[in-house]
Design an enzyme around this catalytic site. Structure first.
Site, mmCIF file in Angstrom:
data_model
loop_
_atom_site.group_PDB
_atom_site.id
_atom_site.type_symbol
_atom_site.label_atom_id
_atom_site.label_comp_id
_atom_site.label_asym_id
_atom_site.label_seq_id
_atom_site.Cartn_x
_atom_site.Cartn_y
_atom_site.Cartn_z
ATOM 1 C CB CYS A 187 -66.778 4.688 -0.824
ATOM 2 S SG CYS A 187 -65.008 4.964 -1.085
ATOM 3 C CG HIS A 225 -66.262 8.629 -3.840
ATOM 4 N ND1 HIS A 225 -66.499 7.981 -2.650
ATOM 5 C CD2 HIS A 225 -67.499 8.870 -4.392
ATOM 6 C CE1 HIS A 225 -67.808 7.828 -2.483
ATOM 7 N NE2 HIS A 225 -68.430 8.364 -3.533
ATOM 8 C CG ASP A 274 -71.928 8.515 -4.449
ATOM 9 O OD1 ASP A 274 -71.289 7.905 -3.556
ATOM 10 O OD2 ASP A 274 -71.591 9.637 -4.869
#
Length: 543
Positions: A359, A490, A511
C-alpha cells in the site's frame, strides 16, 4: 557420668563415686604409681620407697610415712584409716574421702620417733636395693611387675589432670570439698533446681556447671539451626534462580515468536519480494486451471521487462477519476455545501505481487502521478515516469546511502530490494526529499475528539485545500497535490474534502486496496458505483 581413676568403673553421680572410692579403701591398698595391689600397708610403703624412690622426694614421703607410723602404733583399730590417709597423699582420688589427723598436731617426741623410723626404713630400702642388684634373676622377675609407666593423676570428678599427686590432692580438697564431705543429718542442706530441666542439685557450683552445659548445648543447636537456615536459603535462592531462568527463557521465546511474526507481517522474513510473490501466485493460478500457461509466460515476460526498465506496467492504474468526481458533485450531490478537489491523480491498486504489503508503494505512485502532471515540479522530476515497486525500493535505498533518514534505514536493515518490507510516511518523505521535492510530515499522535476521533486532522486538511478559492462556490478544483495519509496498519491517499450542509466534513480518499474494476464504474457514469469508489470517510471513522 563419672569414671573411677582406680578401676575405670563409671558411676552416675558424685555421691556414688564417693561410696565407690570408700569401697576401694576398705578392700585393698593399691600402689598409685604402678597399680600394685594385694599387699598390706607396710609392704606398700616399702615398695614405694624402694621401687618408686625417684618419683617421690624423701622429704615429702617422710612426713606421710611418719603420720602413718604414728597412727599405726598408737591406734591399731584405725590402721585402715591411716593407710587410706597415706594413699590419699600419693593418689588424689582417695585423698579427701576420709577424715585424717594432721601431722602438725603431733608432739615433738613423736616427730623424732617418726624421723628415726624414716631413717631406718631408708636404710633397709637401700640394703634391699643392693641385694636386688646382686641377684639379677630376682631383679628381672620383679621388674616385670613393678616397672610400669606412670600416668599423671586425673580428677575423678571433673577430669582435670595435674602434674603430681600433691597438686591433685590440693585440687580435690579445694574444688570438690563439698562433694567429699557428708552432709550432717541434722542440718538442712539447700537444694538448687535447674531452671531448664528441673534437676535438683545440692551444690550451687555444680548447678552452675550443669546450666553451662545446657547453654553450650543450646548454642550448638542454634548453630545447627543457622546452618540449616543457611542451607534453606541457598536452596530457595537456587529455586528462585531456576524459576527466573525459566521465566526469562519463556519470555525470550515469546519475544522471538512475536518478532518473527512481525517480520512476516512487515515483510522482513527473507521470504522474497515483489518478483517472487508475483511468480508464485501466477504458478498457483496455472495449477488451479485459472490461467493458461501461455498467459503465464506472457505476464512473466511483461513483469520482467517492467522490473528491468524500472517503470510500472500500468496494469493496476485507473485515470480520469478526479474529472468524474467533478461531474458527480456538479450534477448529482445535493446534500453537499462545498467540495475541494486536488489536482489530477491516477489511482493505483495492489497486484498479486505486492498484496498485503504494497500500500505504501502504491500511494507513492498515486502521489507521484499527480506531481508529474504539474509544471511546478518539472525541474525536480524532469524525465521521470511512475516507477514500479522494485524501482521504488531501489530509490529509497539510494536515498539512505546519501544519508537521508539513517534511523529509518537501520530499522529496515538498510535493505528493501527483494523484501516485502512495509514503508510509511517517513520513507515517502525520505524519497521525495532526495528528489528535491519540498514536503513535511504532520503528526496527529493522539485523538482530539470523543471516542478516539480526530477533528483536528479534518480541520487541517480543510485549511490545506481551502486556501485556494478558484472555481464555483460549490466545487473548488485546487492546484494542491494529494495527501499521503498513514495510519495504523494501512495508508491511503487523500484527494479532496467535502463539507455537507450540516457542516459535517468528509474526506475523499483513494485506497490501494480497491481494485481497478470498481474504479472503472465511476467512468461509466454509474452513480451508485461512484459513491462506493470514492470511499468517503467521516471524522468518526478515521482512527
Amino acid at each position: 557420668m563419672l569414671s573411677c581413676n582406680i578401676c575405670g568403673e563409671t558411676v552416675n553421680s558424685e555421691p556414688d563415686m564417693k561410696a565407690h572410692l570408700i569401697v576401694h579403701m576398705e578392700n585393698e591398698i593399691i600402689c598409685p604409681f604402678c597399680k600394685l595391689s594385694g599387699i598390706n600397708y607396710n609392704e606398700i610403703c616399702f615398695h614405694i620407697e624402694t621401687v618408686h624412690f625417684e618419683q617421690n622426694a624423701p622429704e615429702k614421703n617422710s612426713e606421710k610415712l611418719a603420720a602413718v607410723q604414728y597412727g599405726h602404733s598408737d591406734r591399731k583399730n584405725t590402721n585402715l584409716q591411716s593407710t587410706a590417709e597415706v594413699t590419699s597423699g600419693i593418689h588424689s582420688a582417695c585423698a579427701s574421702s576420709f577424715p585424717k589427723e594432721s601431722s602438725e598436731s603431733l608432739p615433738k617426741d613423736r616427730t623424732v620417733k617418726h624421723e628415726a623410723f624414716y631413717t631406718e626404713n631408708i636404710t633397709e630400702s637401700r640394703k634391699y636395693q643392693k641385694s636386688r642388684e646382686k641377684k639379677p634373676g630376682l631383679s628381672e622377675a620383679q621388674g616385670s611387675i613393678y616397672e610400669t609407666t606412670y600416668s599423671p593423676p586425673e580428677c575423678p570428678f571433673c577430669g582435670k589432670i595435674e602434674g603430681c599427686s600433691q597438686d591433685m590432692e590440693i585440687h580435690v580438697k579445694t574444688k570438690h570439698a563439698s562433694l567429699l564431705e557428708s552432709p550432717l543429718k541434722d542440718c538442712h542442706q539447700p537444694l538448687y533446681d535447674c531452671p531448664m530441666c528441673g534437676l535438683v542439685c545440692t551444690n550451687y557450683h555444680i548447678l552452675q556447671e550443669h546450666v553451662d552445659l545446657h547453654l553450650e548445648e543450646s548454642s550448638f543447636q542454634q548453630g545447627m539451626d543457622r546452618v540449616q537456615c543457611s542451607s534453606d536459603r541457598e536452596l530457595a535462592h537456587r529455586l528462585q534462580q531456576e524459576e527466573d531462568r525459566k521465566r526469562k527463557s519463556e519470555e525470550s521465546r515469546q519475544e522471538r515468536e512475536e518478532f518473527q511474526k512481525l517480520q512476516r507481517q512487515y515483510g522482513l522474513d527473507n521470504s522474497g519480494g515483489y518478483k517472487q510473490q508475483q511468480l508464485r501466485h501466477m504458478e498457483l493460478e496455472v495449477n488451479r486451471g485459472r490461467m493458461h500457461p501461455s498467459e503465464f509466460h506472457s505476464r512473466k515476460a511483461d513483469m520482467l521487462e517492467s522490473i528491468a526498465i524500472g517503470i510500472d506496467d500500468g496494469k493496476t492504474k485507473t485515470s480520469g477519476i478526479i474529472e468524474a468526481l467533478h461531474r458527480y458533485y456538479q450534477n448529482t450531490a445535493t446534500d453537499v455545501r462545498c467540495v475541494w478537489l486536488s489536482t489530477v491523480v491516477d489511482h493505483f491498486h495492489s497486484s498479486f505481487g505486492d498484496k498485503g504489503w504494497g500500500c505504501g508503494y502504491r500511494n507513492f505512485q498515486m502521489l507521484l502521478s499527480s506531481l508529474l502532471q504539474s509544471d511546478v515540479y518539472g525541474d525536480c522530476l524532469k524525465g521521470m515516469a511512475v516507477p514500479c515497486i522494485p524501482k521504488i525500493q531501489s530509490m529509497i535505498e539510494d536515498a539512505w546511502n546519501e544519508g537521508f533518514d539513517p534511523q529509518g534505514a537501520s530499522q529496515l536493515n538498510n535493505k528493501l530490494q527483494g523484501t516485502k518490507a512495509w514503508i510509511g510516511a517517513c520513507e515517502i518523505y525520505t524519497l521525495l526529499t532526495s528528489l528535491r521535492v519540498k514536503c513535511r510530515i504532520i503528526d496527529f499522535h493522539k485523538s482530539t475528539g470523543p471516542l478516539g476521533t480526530h477533528p483536528r486532522l479534518f480541520e487541517w486538511i480543510l485549511n490545506y485545500y481551502s486556501s485556494e478559492t478558484e472555481g464555483t462556490p460549490k466545487i473548488v478544483c485546487t492546484s494542491k497535490p494529494p495527501i499521503y495519509l498513514q495510519h495504523q496498519g494501512h495508508s491511503r491517499t487523500v484527494v479532496g474534502i467535502e463539507e455537507k450542509k450540516n457542516r459535517t466534513l468528509c474526506l475523499l480518499v483513494f485506497d490501494p486496496g480497491c481494485p481497478s474494476r470498481e474504479m472503472q464504474k465511476l467512468l461509466k457514469q454509474d452513480m451508485e458505483a461512484r459513491k462506493q469508489a470514492s470511499q468517503v470517510f467521516t471524522a468518526e471513522k478515521i482512527p
